[in-house]
Design a protein around this motif. Structure first.
Motif, PDB file in Angstrom:
ATOM      1  N   VAL A  29       0.846  -1.202   0.000  1.00  0.00           N
ATOM      2  CA  VAL A  29       0.000   0.000   0.000  1.00  0.00           C
ATOM      3  C   VAL A  29       0.877   1.246   0.000  1.00  0.00           C
ATOM      4  O   VAL A  29       0.658   2.190  -0.772  1.00  0.00           O
ATOM      5  N   ALA A  30       1.918   1.246   0.848  1.00  0.00           N
ATOM      6  CA  ALA A  30       2.791   2.415   0.967  1.00  0.00           C
ATOM      7  C   ALA A  30       3.548   2.700  -0.317  1.00  0.00           C
ATOM      8  O   ALA A  30       3.937   3.851  -0.582  1.00  0.00           O
ATOM      9  N   ALA A  31       3.743   1.685  -1.154  1.00  0.00           N
ATOM     10  CA  ALA A  31       4.523   1.851  -2.378  1.00  0.00           C
ATOM     11  C   ALA A  31       3.820   2.720  -3.413  1.00  0.00           C
ATOM     12  O   ALA A  31       4.473   3.231  -4.332  1.00  0.00           O
ATOM     13  N   GLY A  32       2.515   2.913  -3.285  1.00  0.00           N
ATOM     14  CA  GLY A  32       1.821   3.746  -4.276  1.00  0.00           C
ATOM     15  C   GLY A  32       0.408   4.070  -3.869  1.00  0.00           C
ATOM     16  O   GLY A  32      -0.528   3.777  -4.591  1.00  0.00           O
ATOM     17  N   GLU A  33       0.244   4.642  -2.685  1.00  0.00           N
ATOM     18  CA  GLU A  33      -1.102   4.936  -2.189  1.00  0.00           C
ATOM     19  C   GLU A  33      -1.624   6.258  -2.772  1.00  0.00           C
ATOM     20  O   GLU A  33      -0.819   7.145  -3.121  1.00  0.00           O
ATOM     21  N   GLY A  36      -5.952   1.035  -5.742  1.00  0.00           N
ATOM     22  CA  GLY A  36      -7.152   0.217  -5.851  1.00  0.00           C
ATOM     23  C   GLY A  36      -6.853  -1.227  -5.458  1.00  0.00           C
ATOM     24  O   GLY A  36      -5.721  -1.699  -5.597  1.00  0.00           O
ATOM     25  N   ARG A  37      -7.878  -1.917  -4.970  1.00  0.00           N
ATOM     26  CA  ARG A  37      -7.646  -3.268  -4.472  1.00  0.00           C
ATOM     27  C   ARG A  37      -7.244  -4.239  -5.582  1.00  0.00           C
ATOM     28  O   ARG A  37      -6.501  -5.181  -5.345  1.00  0.00           O
ATOM     29  N   ARG A  38      -7.733  -4.001  -6.807  1.00  0.00           N
ATOM     30  CA  ARG A  38      -7.327  -4.888  -7.905  1.00  0.00           C
ATOM     31  C   ARG A  38      -5.841  -4.703  -8.229  1.00  0.00           C
ATOM     32  O   ARG A  38      -5.119  -5.684  -8.425  1.00  0.00           O
ATOM     33  N   ILE A  39      -5.406  -3.453  -8.268  1.00  0.00           N
ATOM     34  CA  ILE A  39      -3.978  -3.186  -8.519  1.00  0.00           C
ATOM     35  C   ILE A  39      -3.144  -3.725  -7.370  1.00  0.00           C
ATOM     36  O   ILE A  39      -2.070  -4.308  -7.569  1.00  0.00           O
ATOM     37  N   LEU A  40      -3.637  -3.531  -6.149  1.00  0.00           N
ATOM     38  CA  LEU A  40      -2.930  -4.037  -4.969  1.00  0.00           C
ATOM     39  C   LEU A  40      -2.816  -5.564  -5.031  1.00  0.00           C
ATOM     40  O   LEU A  40      -1.771  -6.139  -4.712  1.00  0.00           O
ATOM     41  N   SER A  69     -10.515   6.680  -3.876  1.00  0.00           N
ATOM     42  CA  SER A  69      -9.405   6.406  -4.796  1.00  0.00           C
ATOM     43  C   SER A  69      -8.682   5.104  -4.480  1.00  0.00           C
ATOM     44  O   SER A  69      -7.765   4.709  -5.211  1.00  0.00           O
ATOM     45  N   GLY A  70      -9.087   4.472  -3.396  1.00  0.00           N
ATOM     46  CA  GLY A  70      -8.449   3.207  -3.057  1.00  0.00           C
ATOM     47  C   GLY A  70      -7.986   3.146  -1.612  1.00  0.00           C
ATOM     48  O   GLY A  70      -8.473   3.877  -0.745  1.00  0.00           O
ATOM     49  N   VAL A  71      -7.008   2.272  -1.364  1.00  0.00           N
ATOM     50  CA  VAL A  71      -6.524   2.007  -0.006  1.00  0.00           C
ATOM     51  C   VAL A  71      -5.300   2.875   0.286  1.00  0.00           C
ATOM     52  O   VAL A  71      -4.380   2.995  -0.535  1.00  0.00           O
ATOM     53  N   SER A  72      -5.290   3.467   1.492  1.00  0.00           N
ATOM     54  CA  SER A  72      -4.142   4.258   1.961  1.00  0.00           C
ATOM     55  C   SER A  72      -3.788   3.829   3.366  1.00  0.00           C
ATOM     56  O   SER A  72      -4.603   3.217   4.072  1.00  0.00           O
ATOM     57  N   LEU A  73      -2.559   4.146   3.779  1.00  0.00           N
ATOM     58  CA  LEU A  73      -2.163   3.905   5.170  1.00  0.00           C
ATOM     59  C   LEU A  73      -2.765   4.980   6.057  1.00  0.00           C
ATOM     60  O   LEU A  73      -2.826   6.151   5.683  1.00  0.00           O
ATOM     61  N   SER A  74      -3.172   4.601   7.234  1.00  0.00           N
ATOM     62  CA  SER A  74      -3.598   5.573   8.232  1.00  0.00           C
ATOM     63  C   SER A  74      -2.354   6.130   8.912  1.00  0.00           C
ATOM     64  O   SER A  74      -1.229   5.662   8.674  1.00  0.00           O
ATOM     65  N   VAL A  75      -2.533   7.117   9.763  1.00  0.00           N
ATOM     66  CA  VAL A  75      -1.401   7.663  10.516  1.00  0.00           C
ATOM     67  C   VAL A  75      -0.748   6.559  11.345  1.00  0.00           C
ATOM     68  O   VAL A  75       0.484   6.417  11.380  1.00  0.00           O
TER      69      VAL A  75
END
Length: 345
Positions: A29-33, A36-40, A69-75
């Protein structure tokens, strides 16, 4: 003293795989947040169903967020990613040790628990549980399992637990008794194994140090003894502790002269009455009651269980015979086996 991580993994070895899996998702996720879940899923090489499940778990515990826009890391996810990296690095060192030992000695499988089982009670108990896992991985419904005596296998017997019973399997000793502590005698260990697995068992009520001539006379005179010998030697699974020259000499009450002779010949380990040098070559075939060395080559699975850095040379010696398929040991011992120090002991 073990690190908190080592204690955790010793108590719950399945946690290692789980932690690594969650770390892998967070890194992806951190590599390109946002992603999208399909890309992930493509990035991870996992099915969308598995990816979706892992992302949902991480969202529920507050480490990821799901937006348009998809999945991101939280704080919290960003903060924990670096710390997890250090933990996974330690876990992967164990994986690396497993791979190196497997390649070095042509082993099918290597189990390594954190710590040093010679000095740490937690590591010793983890070693026993890992040996149980190794046995259950290969045990079939009708296997004949030959088990050696000794303190290590007695520990394994005490920690062995199976959700499934094996009424068609039979447990038997690899050889006769040594006349020492009852709880470490092969017959006692066999009975405990059988109880834990819901299996049948056969016992051998003969001393291990009978000479070849005496054994030959017994086999000719007692068909029942020949039958149990043949049964033991037909074992499909063999589980062995690792005997050092020092430990075997003490259990068998060798004279100082006998010990000195074996040392001069380079003996560092013993198995089934045979003594081996560091390269795995037989230096003395003392023989014994029960299995023979050639019987190991007919077994489908031979499992060596041993921990403690004082056993590193003996374990290396036994692995160099090429007759072992699976090794269960601890981290400190694994490093010692692979180092030059164990060769010179």
């Amino acid at each position: 003293m073990q690190s908190p991580l080592s204690v955790l993994i010793s108590a719950a070895p399945e946690m290692a795989e789980l932690v690594e899996r969650r770390y892998t998702v967070l890194r992806a996720v951190a590599a390109g947040e946002p992603v999208g879940r399909r890309i992930l899923s493509d990035r991870l090489g996992w099915s969308e169903r598995i990816t979706r499940s892992e992302v949902e778990i991480l969202r529920e515990i507050g480490l990821t967020e799901l937006g348009g826009s998809g999945v991101s890391l939280s704080v919290a996810g960003r903060q924990i990613l670096a710390d997890l990296g250090q933990i996974v690095s330690e876990l992967q060192q164990l994986r690396s040790l497993q791979r190196m030992l497997a390649v070095e000695f042509s082993l099918r499988r290597v189990f390594i628990v954190p710590g040093d089982s010679e000095t740490e009670v937690v590591a010793r108990e983890a070693l026993a549980r890992a040996a149980g896992e190794a046995i259950l991985e290969v045990l079939g419904p009708k296997d004949v399992v030959a088990v050696s005596g000794g303190s290590t296998l007695a520990d394994v017997a005490r920690h062995l637990f199976s959700h499934k019973e094996y009424p068609g399997a039979t447990i038997a000793p690899t050889g006769g008794g040594l006349g020492d502590a009852l709880e470490t005698e092969a017959n006692t260990v066999v009975a405990q194994f059988a109880r834990a697995l819901g299996a049948k068992y056969r016992l051998l009520h003969l001393p291990s140090d009978l000479g070849e001539q005496s054994v030959s006379i017994l086999l000719d005179a007692q068909p029942a003894i020949r039958e149990i010998f043949d049964f033991i030697r037909s074992a499909t699974v063999v589980v062995q502790g690792v005997g050092t020259l020092k430990s075997v000499a003490a259990r068998r009450r060798f004279s100082a002269a006998r010990i000195k002779t074996l040392e001069q010949r380079g003996a560092v380990s013993e198995s089934l009455g045979y003594f081996f040098d560091i390269k795995g070559k037989v230096v003395e075939a003392a023989g014994g009651v029960g299995m023979r060395l050639e019987d190991l080559s007919h077994a489908a699975h031979v499992i060596a269980v041993g921990g403690g850095t004082s056993k590193a040379a003996a374990i290396r010696s036994l692995l160099n015979t090429g007759l072992q398929h699976i090794l269960v040991t601890d981290e400190a011992t694994a490093r010692a086996i692979l180092s030059d120090e164990s060769v010179s002991r």
